[in-house]
Design a protein around this motif. Structure first.
Motif, PDB file in Angstrom:
ATOM      1  N   HIS A   8      -4.533  -6.726   8.663  1.00 51.41           N
ATOM      2  CA  HIS A   8      -5.063  -6.279   7.368  1.00 51.41           C
ATOM      3  C   HIS A   8      -5.311  -7.466   6.460  1.00 51.41           C
ATOM      4  O   HIS A   8      -4.758  -8.538   6.640  1.00 51.41           O
ATOM      5  CB  HIS A   8      -4.131  -5.253   6.709  1.00 51.41           C
ATOM      6  N   THR A   9      -6.188  -7.253   5.503  1.00 53.05           N
ATOM      7  CA  THR A   9      -6.511  -8.228   4.476  1.00 53.05           C
ATOM      8  C   THR A   9      -6.154  -7.607   3.139  1.00 53.05           C
ATOM      9  O   THR A   9      -6.380  -6.424   2.923  1.00 53.05           O
ATOM     10  CB  THR A   9      -8.017  -8.555   4.503  1.00 53.05           C
ATOM     11  N   THR A  10      -5.589  -8.411   2.250  1.00 54.92           N
ATOM     12  CA  THR A  10      -5.222  -7.932   0.924  1.00 54.92           C
ATOM     13  C   THR A  10      -6.101  -8.603  -0.122  1.00 54.92           C
ATOM     14  O   THR A  10      -6.322  -9.804  -0.068  1.00 54.92           O
ATOM     15  CB  THR A  10      -3.742  -8.242   0.633  1.00 54.92           C
ATOM     16  N   GLN A  45      -9.446   1.880   5.949  1.00 56.85           N
ATOM     17  CA  GLN A  45      -9.464   1.672   7.392  1.00 56.85           C
ATOM     18  C   GLN A  45     -10.803   1.072   7.780  1.00 56.85           C
ATOM     19  O   GLN A  45     -11.855   1.590   7.409  1.00 56.85           O
ATOM     20  CB  GLN A  45      -9.263   3.004   8.125  1.00 56.85           C
ATOM     21  N   ILE A  46     -10.792  -0.054   8.502  1.00 57.11           N
ATOM     22  CA  ILE A  46     -12.008  -0.710   8.984  1.00 57.11           C
ATOM     23  C   ILE A  46     -11.821  -0.932  10.483  1.00 57.11           C
ATOM     24  O   ILE A  46     -11.249  -1.926  10.901  1.00 57.11           O
ATOM     25  CB  ILE A  46     -12.254  -2.051   8.265  1.00 57.11           C
ATOM     26  N   GLY A  47     -12.266   0.033  11.276  1.00 55.63           N
ATOM     27  CA  GLY A  47     -12.011  -0.042  12.718  1.00 55.63           C
ATOM     28  C   GLY A  47     -10.516  -0.012  12.967  1.00 55.63           C
ATOM     29  O   GLY A  47      -9.812   0.866  12.481  1.00 55.63           O
ATOM     30  N   GLU A  48     -10.028  -0.993  13.700  1.00 59.29           N
ATOM     31  CA  GLU A  48      -8.587  -1.091  13.949  1.00 59.29           C
ATOM     32  C   GLU A  48      -7.863  -1.789  12.806  1.00 59.29           C
ATOM     33  O   GLU A  48      -6.645  -1.856  12.789  1.00 59.29           O
ATOM     34  CB  GLU A  48      -8.328  -1.886  15.233  1.00 59.29           C
ATOM     35  N   HIS A  49      -8.612  -2.332  11.869  1.00 59.58           N
ATOM     36  CA  HIS A  49      -8.035  -3.156  10.818  1.00 59.58           C
ATOM     37  C   HIS A  49      -8.019  -2.418   9.488  1.00 59.58           C
ATOM     38  O   HIS A  49      -8.605  -1.354   9.348  1.00 59.58           O
ATOM     39  CB  HIS A  49      -8.824  -4.463  10.708  1.00 59.58           C
ATOM     40  N   GLN A  50      -7.353  -3.017   8.516  1.00 56.62           N
ATOM     41  CA  GLN A  50      -7.228  -2.372   7.219  1.00 56.62           C
ATOM     42  C   GLN A  50      -7.468  -3.360   6.085  1.00 56.62           C
ATOM     43  O   GLN A  50      -7.193  -4.550   6.217  1.00 56.62           O
ATOM     44  CB  GLN A  50      -5.832  -1.768   7.070  1.00 56.62           C
ATOM     45  N   LEU A  51      -7.982  -2.841   5.001  1.00 59.05           N
ATOM     46  CA  LEU A  51      -8.153  -3.601   3.766  1.00 59.05           C
ATOM     47  C   LEU A  51      -7.217  -2.976   2.741  1.00 59.05           C
ATOM     48  O   LEU A  51      -7.187  -1.761   2.575  1.00 59.05           O
ATOM     49  CB  LEU A  51      -9.601  -3.504   3.274  1.00 59.05           C
ATOM     50  N   HIS A  52      -6.472  -3.816   2.062  1.00 57.91           N
ATOM     51  CA  HIS A  52      -5.499  -3.343   1.086  1.00 57.91           C
ATOM     52  C   HIS A  52      -5.876  -3.903  -0.283  1.00 57.91           C
ATOM     53  O   HIS A  52      -5.939  -5.121  -0.458  1.00 57.91           O
ATOM     54  CB  HIS A  52      -4.107  -3.840   1.494  1.00 57.91           C
ATOM     55  N   LEU A  53      -6.175  -3.032  -1.234  1.00 60.86           N
ATOM     56  CA  LEU A  53      -6.424  -3.447  -2.612  1.00 60.86           C
ATOM     57  C   LEU A  53      -5.124  -3.320  -3.382  1.00 60.86           C
ATOM     58  O   LEU A  53      -4.465  -2.285  -3.336  1.00 60.86           O
ATOM     59  CB  LEU A  53      -7.477  -2.553  -3.278  1.00 60.86           C
ATOM     60  N   ILE A  54      -4.728  -4.363  -4.066  1.00 57.31           N
ATOM     61  CA  ILE A  54      -3.516  -4.347  -4.888  1.00 57.31           C
ATOM     62  C   ILE A  54      -3.929  -4.586  -6.330  1.00 57.31           C
ATOM     63  O   ILE A  54      -4.694  -5.507  -6.628  1.00 57.31           O
ATOM     64  CB  ILE A  54      -2.511  -5.433  -4.462  1.00 57.31           C
ATOM     65  N   VAL A  55      -3.410  -3.778  -7.234  1.00 57.10           N
ATOM     66  CA  VAL A  55      -3.751  -3.885  -8.648  1.00 57.10           C
ATOM     67  C   VAL A  55      -2.855  -4.905  -9.344  1.00 57.10           C
ATOM     68  O   VAL A  55      -1.633  -4.865  -9.236  1.00 57.10           O
ATOM     69  CB  VAL A  55      -3.600  -2.523  -9.353  1.00 57.10           C
TER      70      VAL A  55
END
Length: 121
Positions: A8-10, A45-55
């Protein structure tokens, strides 16, 4: 032992509503219901990967005013049609830089100045 290949990417954002509108309505990402949060943010969810938005309410991108976005840290996402992506971003007023290499890719900024590369390759 078998290793799971999910990464994942944050990304930090200052306004979750604006960020969610950009990532969901403009880029077409789908929110993930698989991950629970213990603080303000969103998972995509991006395919098998994830994007995480943090405030972080006082967040200001350190690279928002850089001249060449592709040389700065950025999130790269695959798209099916770069011209359709370009038209959609331009119609909604998002800044765009085409790839200097001539490949089918463009760079834009989310509402917080985080750089996003959209690429057909």
């Amino acid at each position: 032992m078998k290793t799971t290949r999910c990464l994942h990417t944050t990304i930090l954002v200052s306004d979750l509503d604006k960020a969610e509108q950009f990532y969901t309505q403009v880029l077409g990402l789908i929110k993930s219901s698989k991950r629970s949060l213990q603080f303000s943010g969103t998972w995509y969810q991006i395919g098998e990967h994830q994007l995480h938005l943090i405030v972080h309410p006082n967040y200001v991108s350190p690279i928002i005013n850089q001249e060449k976005w592709g040389r700065n840290p950025h999130l790269a996402l695959a798209v099916d049609n770069i011209q359709q992506a370009k038209v959609k971003l331009e119609s909604q007023g998002y800044p765009i830089q085409m790839s200097a290499s001539g490949r089918p890719a463009l760079f834009t900024q989310d509402p917080d100045g985080n750089i996003i590369e959209l690429s057909q390759i």
